[in-house]
Design a protein around this motif. Structure first.
Motif: not given
Lengths: 349, 349
Positions: B47, B61, B63, B69-70
């Motif tokens: 992160l 991130r 995961h 994910t942005i």
């Protein structure tokens, strides 16, 4: 595993100093064992991130122009009741801290990101909408496109081609609109359908065998048994490029009482001179009108009623065909589209 | 000033080590002069937050279960072309870095947070939907509720009561459904409408003068001139509590050929014994059936077809009235609702 993303926003009537808001909230974050980082924003308000157990992340911003935004991300397997409590606690505290200064509180349904079954299929006019999709029923990549059939609790199975919602089992209104809304008598008439009765082939001139395969299994409320055989008592399905076929009909002087073009929606691009989709559209349109009986009718879909520029470009094309035509249009609510859709009827002058 | 919130997500077929992804992206962030903070996630993936000029914020991130994910937040006045370029650059790099491992790339329309005109009005079944609203035409707080009339490009003016989409000018389908979809002949009949022709008064038994004020100015495509006068040749509008009125009619033995209850949708709460909205619903329902002519019909709206539990609780209530009734239901697409809606018809056995 998916990520749930909650948002909670406060609009304020006057800007607020973060010093009057942030300290009052910290106890809530600390109770949840979140570790805080305050960021330097170069004078663009207050920004802190809080990282917690299980991959939880909270972002708190006090924007200098009178807006407080909170983001909360967590994993799909997290304790939602606990997270609801956290958001409730933040909302309650902020209501007190910002009392008398709040013009709106907005807490949206959580965005679910990276889920196995994707529920977000934006409209043609670019709006974010979430569908009630609970299952991917069919998925194939053909040589021409990505084909999905998704199950919606309220719309039944939905055919999605290259990410565009094409047709759902609920959408009789689409089929009615593209066949003249009950005003036509088809008995004994010659009808040429481009694109098939399965909901239309987007951006491609081939009937795609894999679309037929998916629809005849999973969209029977829409197609009945018509796709089971390529030839019936009064119809024939040709899986081939329609351009040479139309050219052959033109050459033979063959005409149809109705031509129903269900190949593709009007391109959203507004550069018709450069875009090959527009070129394709003009070609098909011209050939279709040429095989139309002098008293015949041409039916086709347009696009979202909000794409006014694309629609008026299409209407311009209608004025430039080798046979002059008149046209009219109708706005129809197709249930699964979540937007109003335009349909065209054209005929030879 | 609003905040735009972009998301860009990559689903992966197998988890990925952040060390193989992050370094390749950093050059993109550095080109945009974003200042990086890497956070300790206690083993829940990678992160990092990036803060830039003009209040820009990016969250990256990776995961640990195979999802990248942005988030990109910026102010409404920012340079959108530049931000599009940033997202394009990130998407392009990630496509290369994650090549062969990507099962889905999802970039949603930006969420606009804190805007002057709010475009997000979730459906009754709790889905996130964005409307094409461009103007707040009317807003008032009455003693009973918050009343808004919002302009939608495709649906016309929409009446929103306490945040619930009530009726738009496009929604003739609603009025048709709650009056029997053209199957009834109202000529010379006695009709009692509870809630008014303006789209229904949510969770309240009073006709709200301020709703009438707003609708007669801004919903004329729906109400015509009927709200200009409280009494016409063949109708009378009573702005009063309908319960004492219904009780008076029961006492007088007065009956109606049709009772159309447009007061409120079925409560979403599924605790009918505790919830006062259910109690209110039962009371009105019982009185309405009592003033119904033996051959008469009672029409009312239900709720979203997806709220199966609430709908079946309502049907249970129909079995517990002081006069036994039969009922049928119909699912209707009301254009501005963005969900399928259930309508009921009941009659005395």
């Amino acid at each position: 595993m998916a990520v749930r993303h909650y948002t909670l926003d406060f609009n304020l009537s006057t800007p607020v100093d973060s010093a009057s808001v942030v300290p009052g909230l910290l106890s809530v974050f600390h109770e949840q064992e979140l570790t805080e980082t305050v960021h330097d924003t170069n004078g663009h308000g207050y920004l802190a991130t809080f990282v917690g157990k299980n991959g939880r992340l909270v972002i708190l911003r006090v924007h200098s122009h009178g807006l407080v935004t909170i983001d909360l991300q967590c994993h799909e397997g997290d304790n939602f009741a606990q997270l609801d409590n956290l958001l409730n606690a933040l909302e309650k505290k902020l209501k007190v801290l910002l009392s008398g200064n709040i013009t709106r509180i907005k807490r949206l349904p959580a965005l679910v990101r990276g889920a196995k079954v994707d529920r977000y299929w934006p409209t043609a006019d670019g709006r974010l909408v979430e569908y009630d999709i609970d299952e991917v029923v069919y998925e194939e990549d053909s040589a021409y496109q990505n084909i999905k059939i998704l199950h919606s609790r309220q719309y039944g199975n939905i055919l999605v081609l290259d990410g565009d919602v094409n047709l759902a089992e609920s959408d009789l209104a689409y089929t009615q609109a593209i066949t003249g809304n009950g005003r036509e008598n088809y008995a004994g008439k010659e009808v040429l359908i481009l694109g098939g009765g399965d909901g239309g082939i987007l951006a491609d001139i081939y009937i795609d065998q894999k679309v037929i395969d998916g629809c005849k299994m999973h969209m029977r409320r829409t197609c009945g048994n018509t796709l089971d055989n390529l030839r019936g008592d009064c119809y024939q399905i040709l899986i081939q490029d329609c351009v040479p076929l139309l050219k052959k009909y033109v050459q033979e002087g063959r005409t149809f009482d109705y031509v129903i073009n269900d190949l593709t929606a009007i391109p959203i691009s507004t550069a018709p001179e450069e875009d090959s989709t527009w070129e394709f559209l003009r070609l098909i349109l011209d050939l279709s009108i040429r095989v139309l009986h002098p008293e015949g009718k041409y039916f086709t879909q347009g696009n979202s009623v909000n794409l006014k520029e694309a629609l008026s470009l299409y209407e311009e094309q209608l004025g430039r065909l080798s046979c002059p035509v008149d046209f009219c249009k109708e706005v129809v609510c197709v249930p699964s589209y979540l937007e109003q859709w335009v349909f065209y009827t054209a005929w030879k002058k």
